[in-house]
Design an enzyme around this catalytic site. Sequence first.
Site, PDB file in Angstrom:
ATOM      1  N   ASP A 289       0.986  -1.267   0.158  1.00  0.00           N
ATOM      2  CA  ASP A 289      -0.127   0.053  -0.025  1.00  0.00           C
ATOM      3  C   ASP A 289       0.963   1.270  -0.060  1.00  0.00           C
ATOM      4  O   ASP A 289       2.148   1.059   0.070  1.00  0.00           O
ATOM      5  CB  ASP A 289      -0.824  -0.087   1.403  1.00  0.00           C
ATOM      6  CG  ASP A 289      -2.125   0.611   1.000  1.00  0.00           C
ATOM      7  OD1 ASP A 289      -2.259   1.640   0.205  1.00  0.00           O
ATOM      8  OD2 ASP A 289      -3.254   0.500   1.573  1.00  0.00           O
ATOM      9  N   GLU A 494     -10.203   6.722   4.975  1.00  0.00           N
ATOM     10  CA  GLU A 494      -9.186   6.161   5.924  1.00  0.00           C
ATOM     11  C   GLU A 494      -9.207   6.771   7.304  1.00  0.00           C
ATOM     12  O   GLU A 494     -10.361   6.974   7.894  1.00  0.00           O
ATOM     13  CB  GLU A 494      -7.858   6.585   5.267  1.00  0.00           C
ATOM     14  CG  GLU A 494      -7.760   5.862   3.886  1.00  0.00           C
ATOM     15  CD  GLU A 494      -6.384   5.683   3.245  1.00  0.00           C
ATOM     16  OE1 GLU A 494      -5.514   5.155   3.933  1.00  0.00           O
ATOM     17  OE2 GLU A 494      -6.238   5.853   2.000  1.00  0.00           O
TER      18      GLU A 494
END
Length: 625
Positions: A289, A494
Site C-alpha cells: 500500500d 481512511e
Amino acid sequence: MKDVIDAVYRNANEPIESRVKDLLSRMTIKEKLGQMTQIKRSIATPTAITDLGLGSILSGGGSKPFENATSLDWAEMVDGFQKAALESRLGIPMFYGSDAIHGNNNVYGTTIFPHNIGLGATRDPDLIERIGAATALETRASGVQYAFAPCLAVCKDPRWGRYYESYGEDTELVRKMTTLVTGLQGKPPKGHQNGYPYVAGRKNVMACAKHFVGDGGTDKGKNEGNTIISYQDLENIHMLPYRDCISKGVSTVMASYSSWNGTKLHSHRFLLTDILKHEMGFQGIVISDWEGIDRLSNPRGSNYRNAVSCAINAGIDMVMVPTRYELFLEDLAFLVESGEVPMSRIDDAVERILRVKFAAGLFEYPMTDRSLLDVVGCKQHRELAREAVRKSLVLLKNGKDPRKPFLPLDRNAKRVLVAGKHADDLGYQCGGWSVSWQGSSGRITIGTTILDAVREAIGDDVEVVYEENPTPKTLSLQDFSYAIVVVGEAPYSESRGDNPELTIPFEGDELLKLVASQIPTLAILISGRPLVLEPSLLERLDALVAAWLPGTEGNGITDVIFGDYEFRGQLPVSWFRSVDQLPMDAHEKSYDPLFPLGYGLKSRVRPSFVQTLSPPSDRFNELSM
C-alpha cells in the site's frame, strides 16, 4: 537491437511463461529493481521512467493532471508516461494504477456508483459484475490499466473509517460480491489455471484484491490497527473472499496496513508467502500500500533499509514507494548485493510483474484506446448506477402505524418541503474517494442530487420548497403535505473517518426532530455506516431510509420513494443501538441490534408500474429476515 526485436518476449504467439523467462534472462539487476518500483504521478519524469525502467505509476487519492481534468486529459497524461517506458532499453510497458473503487471516481464526468456498503445491501452479484465491467470501460478510457479494487474487508466495527469500502460484515456476503473482479478483468475461460492472473482484453483492467488480510477486524475499528484473532478465525472470516478472487484470476493482491496479532502484514512472510503465494496458489503481484514500507518503522520512514528488507523478504513484489524511489532503489540494490535479499526473491517478484503485464496485453496494446472515450458517463452507465442506487436503499421504517405505510410518497401533493444539507450536495452524496481523496462538498462532478431528482419526479403542479435548515417560522407558516429531510455524514476516507461516537453530524438529529414535530417526514440518511438513532428520534419519523453513499445518480432514490420501484435492499451490517455494543456479532446469544443484519422492509409500488417490474430475485437472500 535486432536481437530484442526478434526476442521471444516480443512474440504474442508464444506462451506467457516462455515470454517471461526470455525477458527476465535479458534484464539487468537495475532493470529488475526498476520493475518492482511504483511511484506517484506528480514526481514521475520521462527520464526517470526510461532510465530506471520503472514498472508502474499511480495516482494517489485525488491526484490528477489538473482540476476537472477529463478522461481525455488523463489518457494523454498516461500515454505520455507510457511512451517514456517504451523507450527504455527493453521496451517494457508500465501500468498506471488508480483508486477506481466506485467507478472511475478520480476523474471528472465519470459515472460514480454507490460505495461498497450500499452495493452489499443489494445482495446482487450480477449487478456488481456489471458495475465492474462499466468501471473497467471508463477506467481504460482514461488510460488507466489498473484499478485498486475490490476491497474485501469483512467489516466488524463501524467506528472504522473505511467501513463503507466493505460490502458487509458477513463473510459469505462479501464472497458473493467478488464478482466485481470478473466485471473488471473479464471471465477466465474454462480450464484456466487457478491463481494465474487473467485480463480479457483492452476493455478490461487489472484488479486488486485488498487489503490482505483482516483489515476489517481491527481492535475498536482503528484504521491500520491490530486484528487480534486466531488463525482459524482469520482464515474463516477474513481470508475466504481472497480465495474466490484468486480463482477468478485476480491480477494483484495488496497487503494491508494493519497487523495480525501485533505483526504488520507488510512484513508477514507467513501470510504473504507461505499462505497467499504457496498454499493459496496466487501467481500474480503482491503490491504494498501507499508508503506501506515506511509504516514498518517508528517513527514512520526511519530505518528504511531494514524496512525494505523485511517487506521484500516477506513477499512484497511491487512497492508503492511512492515518493522516495531513488532511496528505495539504492537500498534494495545494496540489500541484493549484500545477499540480505536473495536474487531468487527478486526474480520471483519480477516474474510475477512481467506475468501480469503479459496477461494484460500491455506489450501488444500499451497505449489508450481513444474509442472508449464515448462511454465515459454515458446514459447506459448512469442507468446502471441508478439501478444500483434503487437496489441499495434499505427501508428501516414505514409509517408510525405498521397498518398505514407512509411510503410511497404522493408525487401530486400540494406543497413539499425538502431540507438538509445532503439533499443538494453531490459531493456529500458521493462520499470519500470521489474526485478527491477525502471527498468534498458541492458540485464536484456531473450528477443528479436528491433535490434535483425530487424536482424531476414530482408533479408539475407541486411546489417544492428547499431550505437547508428551515426555521420554525417557515415550518409554521406553510402548509406542507410532507417533508423529505436528508441528513448524514460529511465525506471522509481512511483514518480521518475513524469515529468513536457515530452520531449524526451537523445536528442532523435535531433538524429531523424539528421538522418531524410539525410535518409528516421521510428521513433519508446519507452515510457510510450505521449511525446512532435515538428512540425519541425514531418515534417522530414517519419513514426512514438508509441510502448509504449513493454516488452521482440521485434519481435512484426518487425512483423508490415515489413508488416506481419497490424497496429491496437489506442491511449488509448490524445496526447498533449504542456504540457501547460495538463490535457486534450476529452469531452471539447477546446479539441485540436496533435493526439486525439482513433487515429491510418492503413498500408498495404505484399500481401503474406493477406490470412493468420484474419480481425481485431471491437467489441471494439467505440473510433476509
